[in-house]
Design an enzyme around this catalytic site. Structure first.
Site, PDB file in Angstrom:
ATOM      1  N   CYS A   1      -0.895 -12.817  -2.592  1.00 12.70           N
ATOM      2  CA  CYS A   1      -0.378 -13.390  -1.964  1.00 12.70           C
ATOM      3  C   CYS A   1      -1.005 -14.961  -1.374  1.00 12.70           C
ATOM      4  CB  CYS A   1      -0.763 -12.568  -0.099  1.00 12.70           C
ATOM      5  SG  CYS A   1       0.551 -13.498   0.638  1.00 12.70           S
TER       6      CYS A   1
ATOM      7  N   GLU B   1      -1.502  -3.405  -1.745  1.00  9.23           N
ATOM      8  CA  GLU B   1      -2.007  -2.430  -1.408  1.00  9.23           C
ATOM      9  C   GLU B   1      -1.369  -1.482  -0.142  1.00  9.23           C
ATOM     10  OE1 GLU B   1      -1.885  -5.232   2.052  1.00  9.23           O
ATOM     11  OE2 GLU B   1      -1.752  -5.050  -0.423  1.00  9.23           O
TER      12      GLU B   1
ATOM     13  N   HIS C   1       2.075  -7.637  -1.796  1.00 12.33           N
ATOM     14  CA  HIS C   1       1.039  -6.877  -1.204  1.00 12.33           C
ATOM     15  C   HIS C   1       1.404  -5.659  -1.838  1.00 12.33           C
ATOM     16  CE1 HIS C   1      -1.152  -9.270   1.762  1.00 12.33           C
ATOM     17  NE2 HIS C   1      -0.162  -9.746   1.471  1.00 12.33           N
TER      18      HIS C   1
END
Length: 377
Positions: free
Chosen positions: A265, A352, A350
């Site tokens: 990011c 995760e 992202h």
């Protein structure tokens, strides 16, 4: 209690207050995630922004300490939904959302047409807004929005980064998170630069076999390298990457030392700037857990979680040594890149999730592969 959201273009949305009272200013953005509102609310990347949830019903599962993405609690300047639930029903719930808002001073707004607001932002782009329960005169609110600082050129990272270096040892909860492949018994030393890092990112680094030390965003390259890391992780965070020359300079020096680097990011954008690419402001950003991204090398498509308002300009990669690895199938923007000869790679989305799908967890394993190759085992 009456509350209003006024935008800098003169549009005003009256509704009902939910949670705390007061007044907050920020860039108004919409998030298309259907669930995980607590993770959205506590994501430090939302500092300086008022978040509008497109899912019409928010709050029905309450909140709990385990799902917070920041140890400091909520990070968004304000939270907007069509309707906030007064009833919570989930075995993991520890507190209802309205009490959580009041305890942390979060301004919520409900009872407005969030579909109309979202369509407006899609047409004109993200706008600065004022959310208030105090000042209710439309014109004065609009004038406040017009005078407020813009996201471009703003450094919000200094507000959300840690104050001093610290170790992070917590891994992902095995009850909910898939297991990651680990390499041997000796952890890989990772220096994680905290531009506003989500806790889930650190957990998955630990879960993939890393010994993680977290550093403030202002850490110099010498400070990072003094810990003798086998890899450097550049985290997510809020605001304009071009307003962070200290982070860009430190990253450039780390990459020159050929230490494996993984950026996510804002970290992806900082890596691009460090190697000579440019960034730009997106019209309304990418915020949600359902964005399709294609690996241009294999053609494989992953559904990804995203939260950013800036992007690396793919047209400026020429001459930097960077090459595109992933692109967004919604608008064609650059979503991933790697250096042709140095061990550095990054993604705009992202991996995760939290909230979102786990399609891209393999990127943590790829980072470990890079460090393993440097270790020579």
């Amino acid at each position: 209690m009456l509350a209003k959201l006024a935008l800098e273009d003169g549009t005003v949305f009256p509704g009902r207050a939910y949670g705390a009272s007061g007044e907050e200013t920020g860039e108004v953005v919409f998030n298309t995630t259907m669930g995980g509102y607590q993770e959205v609310l506590t994501d430090p990347s939302y500092r300086g922004q008022i978040v509008v949830m497109t899912c019409p019903h928010i709050g029905n599962v309450g909140v709990n300490a385990a799902d917070a993405e920041s140890e400091r609690g909520p990070q968004a300047e304000g939270f907007v939904a069509r309707e906030f639930s007064r009833v919570r029903s989930n075995f993991r719930s520890e507190e209802d959302l309205e009490a959580y808002f009041r305890r942390h001073g979060v301004l919520g707004l409900e009872g407005i047409d969030t579909r109309a607001l979202t369509r407006h932002l899609r047409v004109v782009g993200s706008l600065i807004g004022v959310l208030s329960t105090q000042e209710l005169d439309d014109q004065r609110l609009v004038e406040k929005a017009r005078r407020a600082p813009r996201m471009e050129g703003s450094d919000f990272v200094r507000e959300v980064t840690c104050r001093e270096a610290r170790d992070w040892t917590q891994g992902p909860d095995a009850t909910w998170a898939p297991a990651l492949r680990r390499r041997g018994d000796v952890p890989y030393r990772v220096a994680a630069v905290d531009y506003g890092v989500k806790s889930s990112l650190l957990r998955f680094l630990v879960g993939s076999g890393c010994q993680v030390r977290v550093f403030p965003a202002t850490a110099t390259a010498d400070e990072l390298l003094a810990s003798q890391p086998e890899g450097v992780f550049l985290s997510n965070g809020p605001g304009d990457p071009a307003a962070l020359p200290y982070a860009v300079e430190a990253t450039r020096k780390v990459v020159e030392r050929r230490v494996p680097v993984f950026g996510v990011c804002l970290g992806h954008q900082i890596l691009g700037l460090a190697l000579g690419a440019r960034t730009y402001k997106l019209k309304f950003g990418h915020h949600g857990g359902n964005h399709p991204v294609q690996d241009v090398r294999t053609g494989r498509v992953a559904i990804t979680a995203q939260n950013h308002g800036f992007a690396v300009d793919a047209e400026t990669l020429a001459g930097t040594g960077l090459e595109m690895t992933h692109r967004n199938l919604n608008d064609g923007t650059l979503e991933g890149m790697r250096h042709a000869s140095l061990p550095a790679f990054s993604v705009q989305y992202h991996p995760e999730a939290s909230p979102g799908p786990h399609d891209s967890l393999g990127l943590f394993e790829h980072f470990v592969d890079e460090m393993q190759a440097r270790r020579g085992v």
